[in-house]
Design an enzyme around this catalytic site. Structure first.
Site, PDB file in Angstrom:
ATOM      1  N   LYS A  39       5.100 -11.401  -6.925  1.00 35.60           N
ATOM      2  CA  LYS A  39       6.038 -10.914  -6.842  1.00 35.60           C
ATOM      3  C   LYS A  39       5.645  -9.550  -7.716  1.00 35.60           C
ATOM      4  CE  LYS A  39       9.864  -8.202  -5.897  1.00 35.60           C
ATOM      5  NZ  LYS A  39      10.616  -8.069  -4.888  1.00 35.60           N
ATOM      6  N   CYS A  70      12.057  -0.390  -8.122  1.00 39.36           N
ATOM      7  CA  CYS A  70      11.205  -1.687  -7.817  1.00 39.36           C
ATOM      8  C   CYS A  70       9.356  -1.131  -7.316  1.00 39.36           C
ATOM      9  CB  CYS A  70      10.836  -1.948  -6.205  1.00 39.36           C
ATOM     10  SG  CYS A  70      12.609  -2.891  -6.199  1.00 39.36           S
TER      11      CYS A  70
HETATM   12  N1  SAJ Z   1       6.987   5.700   0.017  1.00 38.50           N
HETATM   13  C1  SAJ Z   1       6.186   6.239   0.428  1.00 38.50           C
HETATM   14  N2  SAJ Z   1       5.160   6.258   1.412  1.00 38.50           N
HETATM   15  C2  SAJ Z   1       4.344   5.192   2.190  1.00 38.50           C
HETATM   16  C3  SAJ Z   1       5.867   4.094   1.848  1.00 38.50           C
HETATM   17  C4  SAJ Z   1       6.570   4.190   0.896  1.00 38.50           C
HETATM   18  O1  SAJ Z   1       5.400   7.269  -0.297  1.00 38.50           O
HETATM   19  O2  SAJ Z   1       4.080   4.294   2.870  1.00 38.50           O
HETATM   20  C5  SAJ Z   1       7.961   5.157  -0.655  1.00 38.50           C
HETATM   21  C6  SAJ Z   1       8.952   5.550  -0.287  1.00 38.50           C
HETATM   22  O3  SAJ Z   1       9.110   6.615   0.353  1.00 38.50           O
HETATM   23  C7  SAJ Z   1      10.352   4.929  -1.536  1.00 38.50           C
HETATM   24  C8  SAJ Z   1       8.353   3.996  -2.078  1.00 38.50           C
HETATM   25  O4  SAJ Z   1       7.864   4.214  -1.461  1.00 38.50           O
HETATM   26  O5  SAJ Z   1      10.120   6.305  -2.431  1.00 38.50           O
HETATM   27  C9  SAJ Z   1       9.262   3.097  -2.338  1.00 38.50           C
HETATM   28  O6  SAJ Z   1       9.502   2.304  -1.058  1.00 38.50           O
HETATM   29  P1  SAJ Z   1       9.629   1.066  -0.120  1.00 38.50           P
HETATM   30  O7  SAJ Z   1       9.547   0.799   0.916  1.00 38.50           O
HETATM   31  O8  SAJ Z   1       7.879   1.179   0.387  1.00 38.50           O
HETATM   32  O9  SAJ Z   1       9.973   0.073  -1.212  1.00 38.50           O
HETATM   33  P2  SAJ Z   1      11.141  -0.624  -1.796  1.00 38.50           P
HETATM   34  O10 SAJ Z   1      11.408  -0.136  -3.301  1.00 38.50           O
HETATM   35  O11 SAJ Z   1      12.108   0.185  -0.629  1.00 38.50           O
HETATM   36  O12 SAJ Z   1      10.952  -1.759  -1.783  1.00 38.50           O
HETATM   37  C10 SAJ Z   1       9.768  -2.594  -1.319  1.00 38.50           C
HETATM   38  C11 SAJ Z   1       9.417  -3.983  -1.366  1.00 38.50           C
HETATM   39  N3  SAJ Z   1       7.740  -4.454  -1.578  1.00 38.50           N
HETATM   40  C12 SAJ Z   1       6.869  -3.607  -0.363  1.00 38.50           C
HETATM   41  O13 SAJ Z   1       7.054  -3.524   0.112  1.00 38.50           O
HETATM   42  C13 SAJ Z   1       5.779  -4.603  -1.418  1.00 38.50           C
HETATM   43  C14 SAJ Z   1      10.029  -4.330  -0.727  1.00 38.50           C
HETATM   44  O14 SAJ Z   1      10.285  -6.085  -0.177  1.00 38.50           O
HETATM   45  C15 SAJ Z   1      10.600  -5.996  -2.321  1.00 38.50           C
HETATM   46  O15 SAJ Z   1      11.975  -6.564  -1.602  1.00 38.50           O
HETATM   47  C16 SAJ Z   1      11.288  -4.633  -2.895  1.00 38.50           C
HETATM   48  O16 SAJ Z   1      10.579  -3.407  -3.566  1.00 38.50           O
HETATM   49  C17 SAJ Z   1      11.336  -5.007  -4.298  1.00 38.50           C
HETATM   50  O17 SAJ Z   1      13.628  -5.126  -5.193  1.00 38.50           O
HETATM   51  O18 SAJ Z   1      11.095  -5.716  -5.394  1.00 38.50           O
END
Ligand code: SAJ
Length: 410
Positions: A208, A262
């Protein structure tokens, strides 16, 4: 056999973003579920078929589960056949994981734990936490815990905004021993449509953390590139688009920082355990945490160039990522708030919320519509909501500047 099935009771401890949908999906799958939370308001609401968290489609699933009589809630843990722990795991100062909610959940379960019970931890946790729960059970019960209790770790992989990922995605189950993995797999098979991989509890815990650290490190790479390119006068978004044509390159998107509960938290659980080796993971965290302040510096530079006294600034987007209404740990919110301490005319456009949070309105930040926001001196694009993608602002360069952290208006 039928009556045994019908009397099976699952208790879900912690009725938050993961606990509520998990409880509701099991209830929808025909399992009797008792949700437990220390917050009486959440419990009372749930018993009326209502929830306070914002997740598309979830209210309906919960309402139907409660209406069917399969889902109930209580503040007091009761005897059950299986328990799922889905409580928060924040960190204390210095990014040290805080296990107090897991500890109190385990202690409260100890009071009602019986021979043959299954306990599953879902909360994102440092490696070794499932073993720690076993230790708590040994200390707080008279059971022969290793023999009598099945214990496993089963992290969720749900992206906020789509609760169906809880049942559609592949899952990992890491038992404290093989028979625990098997028992937990039997339980999750009732709702999970994806494949279920079995491993040990430490590997599952690390998996995780690894998944979210992988994403954090990759976003940090994009954010670092954005700062390098800014110095070198190169459009980073164009650069990444070009580099991604390489068949084995897939760079993520830079932005105003990393938010949510997360990705910005979980990597610290690895760093905290093994600081001497987690150098890259630590460094990625620092890069992503610094990015909002870099964005503020860019706004200050733009204001200096405009030479307008008391300029107006509009932040486009406040949520932690696009097209959701979730403001948790949002770097955009942090930027907006910090700017409001430096400048007096700061407003925000956020199509996904109706009311601006009090901590922003208290600082004089106004929620305005797109048309109004586009009149500001500084148009600061923070979150690429679909409403912002649909427009291309035309500005008067003598009095206006765009600072675009997502590259959709450049
Ligand atoms: N972000 C960027 N650039 C990107 C992708 C995301 O700046 O290319 C930023 C987003 O704007 C946001 C942050 O990263 O601020 C996190 O967003 P995210 O979409 O990457 O992740 P979360 O926090 O919404 O959800 C994550 C997911 N994990 C992964 O993709 C590996 C989700 O599957 C998990 O279940 C969740 O964390 C969790 O509960 O741990």
């Amino acid at each position: 056999m039928k009556s045994e099935q019908n009397s099976f009771l699952l208790s879900v401890i912690g009725l938050g973003y993961i606990g509520i949908p998990t409880a509701a999906f099991f209830a929808r799958g025909g399992v009797n579920v008792l949700g437990i939370d220390i917050n009486e308001r959440i419990v009372n609401k749930l018993n009326q078929g209502e929830i306070a968290i914002e997740e598309p489609k979830l209210p309906e699933i919960v309402f139907n589960a409660v209406k069917s009589g399969k889902l109930k809630a209580s503040v007091e843990p009761k005897e059950a056949d299986a328990f799922i722990i889905a409580v928060p795991t924040p960190f204390k100062g210095d990014h040290v994981p805080d296990l107090k909610y897991i500890e109190s959940a385990a202690i409260s379960i100890s009071k009602v734990l019986k021979k043959g019970n299954l306990v599953v931890l879902e909360s994102t946790s440092p490696v070794g936490t499932t073993e720690y729960i076993q230790k708590i059970f040994k200390e707080h019960t008279n059971l022969n815990v290793e023999e009598d209790i099945y214990l496993a770790y089963a992290p969720e992989r749900m992206i906020p905004g789509n609760v169906f990922e809880l049942i559609e995605n592949d899952r990992i189950i890491g038992g404290i021993n093989p028979k625990s993995s098997q028992k937990a797999k039997e339980l999750y098979s009732k709702i999970v449509k994806g494949s279920i991989t079995i491993t040990d509890s430490r590997t599952a815990e690390m998996a995780k953390l690894t998944e979210n650290s992988f994403r954090d490190v990759n976003i940090a790479f994009a954010n670092e590139l954005s700062m390098i390119c800014d110095k070198l006068n190169i459009n980073v978004h164009e650069l990444i688009e070009i580099a991604n044509h390489h068949p084995r390159v897939n760079i993520l998107s830079p932005g105003c920082g990393v938010g949510g509960h997360c990705i910005a938290v979980d990597p610290w659980f690895i760093v905290n355990k093994t600081p001497e080796y987690a150098k890259l993971i630590h460094s990625a965290r620092c890069v992503n945490d610094y990015k909002p302040d870099f964005v503020i510096e860019k706004v200050q530079e733009a204001i200096d160039e405009l030479k307008i006294p008391n300029p107006s600034i509009t932040c486009f987007g406040l949520t932690f990522k696009p097209n959701i209404d979730d403001l948790r740990e949002s770097p955009a919110l942090y930027i907006c708030e910090k700017l409001s301490k430096m400048y007096s005319k700061v407003s925000a456009v956020e199509p996904n919320i109706k009311k601006i949070p009090e901590k922003l309105s208290d600082k004089g930040i106004k929620l305005v519509d797109i048309k109004e926001g586009l009149k500001s001196n500084i148009l600061l694009l923070l979150v690429e909501h679909k409403e912002f993608r649909e427009i291309k602002p035309e500005i008067d360069e003598n009095i206006q500047k765009i600072v675009d952290t997502r590259g959709i208006w450049l």
